[in-house]
Design an enzyme around this catalytic site. Sequence first.
Site, PDB file in Angstrom:
ATOM      1  N   TYR A 253       0.850  -1.198   0.000  1.00  0.00           N
ATOM      2  CA  TYR A 253       0.000   0.000   0.000  1.00  0.00           C
ATOM      3  C   TYR A 253       0.883   1.244   0.000  1.00  0.00           C
ATOM      4  CZ  TYR A 253      -4.009   2.820   1.706  1.00  0.00           C
ATOM      5  OH  TYR A 253      -5.017   3.732   1.872  1.00  0.00           O
TER       6      TYR A 253
ATOM      7  N   TYR B 260      -2.054   4.639  -9.989  1.00  0.00           N
ATOM      8  CA  TYR B 260      -3.232   3.902 -10.467  1.00  0.00           C
ATOM      9  C   TYR B 260      -4.503   4.592  -9.997  1.00  0.00           C
ATOM     10  CZ  TYR B 260      -6.602   0.072 -11.051  1.00  0.00           C
ATOM     11  OH  TYR B 260      -7.688  -0.687 -11.389  1.00  0.00           O
TER      12      TYR B 260
END
Lengths: 136, 381
Positions: free
Chosen positions: B279, B327
Amino acid sequence: MAEFKKQVPRPTPETQHFWDGAKNQQLLLQQCDQCQHTYFPPRPFCPKCASREVSITEASGKATLYSYVINHRPLPGFDNPHSIAVVELEEGPRMMSNIVGCPQTPEALVLDMPLKVTFEALTDEINLPKFQPAEA
Amino acid sequence: MKPNSIAIVGTAETTELGKIPNLSQIQLHADAALNALEDVGLKPSDIDGVATAGEIPTNVAYYLGITPTWVDGTSVGGCSFMLHVRHAAAAINAGLCETVLITHGESGRSRVGVSNTWPRGATTLAGQFEMPFGVAGPPTMFTIPVLRYMKEYGLTHEQLAMVSVVQREWAAKNPRASFKEPITVEDVLDSKMIAYPFRKLQCCLVTDGGGALILTSAERAKDLPQKPVYIRGTGESVETPLISQMEDFTTSKAFRVSGQKAFEEAGIKHSDVDHLMIYDAFAHLPIYGLEDLGFCDPGCAGEFIAGRNTAPGGQLPLNTNGGGLSYMHSGMYGMYALQESVRQLRGTAAAQVENAKISIAHGVGGMFAASGTIIMSNEQL
């Protein structure tokens, strides 16, 4: 003061002594009567050994600069840019604060530099502990 | 958890990602859930377990018309979905439910029908001892430990910038990525200063989107259409809600505890891992993650990334969807890390890692406050 939008701490029964101390220009920590651990933020028991026998102690106000960022995004009530720092107190605990009384630049803000506490009035009730270079 | 006893059998993101002003937060959950149900060929009435964060499970179950026998509303930030996978696996194994739906939806950019609020309440510890000093959200909190890390280990600004550069290379291969244009170290270091030492290209996006996962027993997975992705090992932990009170600014205790637990459960070596998601709300997170999961020695991950070991063609493909930096990042990104791991193990990723068999999705919650780690495999063994 209409534009005043800083977040103002609202003390709880467990933290009231800290803010009362700050109002009197005192930086108050807590120490465990059983294991002698000195800690922050406030709570009425020792986070290390869970003893409820704890005392309030006044910190020396001496600290060093542990880490920080310099915020460049405009924030109501703050100079732009401004530092947001974590300082390590002489007694051991770390706390978040701002470094004041010096340029808000990487050149002026050097990790591990010695600092001393100073108090700034946020409201009539709340003083915030801030830190400035010790030699200042 | 018994390794490989539970499988992810349905997975999907929202139909659109990015800017979705025509959908509220709850509908983003539902859009992803309906897509995931379609992916596995099930109906809401086939679901008897619901887990979510951001919304309470009641809202999601009611909205989709599900009557669950098991719910989990664990909400510890962006890694909550890793914890949901772990809890769901345990619940299915314990017989509390058979088929679990995990949803995420967040109108991070458009702010339509949102439920989470900033700043923190004035009576909380954060409200009293951090917020008054002018922290204006994650960019000025999550970033605070990094100068200490840089001083301890000699990580350079250029190495930190390479995290963004490499992830943009992965994003360029992904049609659904928000940003695909190549960038250089100079571009990163010349981008707008947000909170020194972090510049704009080292901070995550803020977008709208959602994702959903459906889990069931490995036994039941055999009758379902998609290639099962087995849960091999899991971990979770929390440290502190206050970034200023992290034990050590050069390493996350929650990362270490969660990662070690997952590796122990999975019974694998680091060299067995084909694909990794860490993450990345900010550029330092892959560095902390690589070290705290044990892929790199302390202080060595910056050099590892700058040396292109995690880039396309490198030995350890990392954040192959482009990550939160390129993204998408709706606020609780952990769901998208899990989605990419599943795609890689199904063999359907945009930037497919050839022959990927074991993937790890490692998440953070809050500002180093919480962590969840899921190790997955497409081989039941």
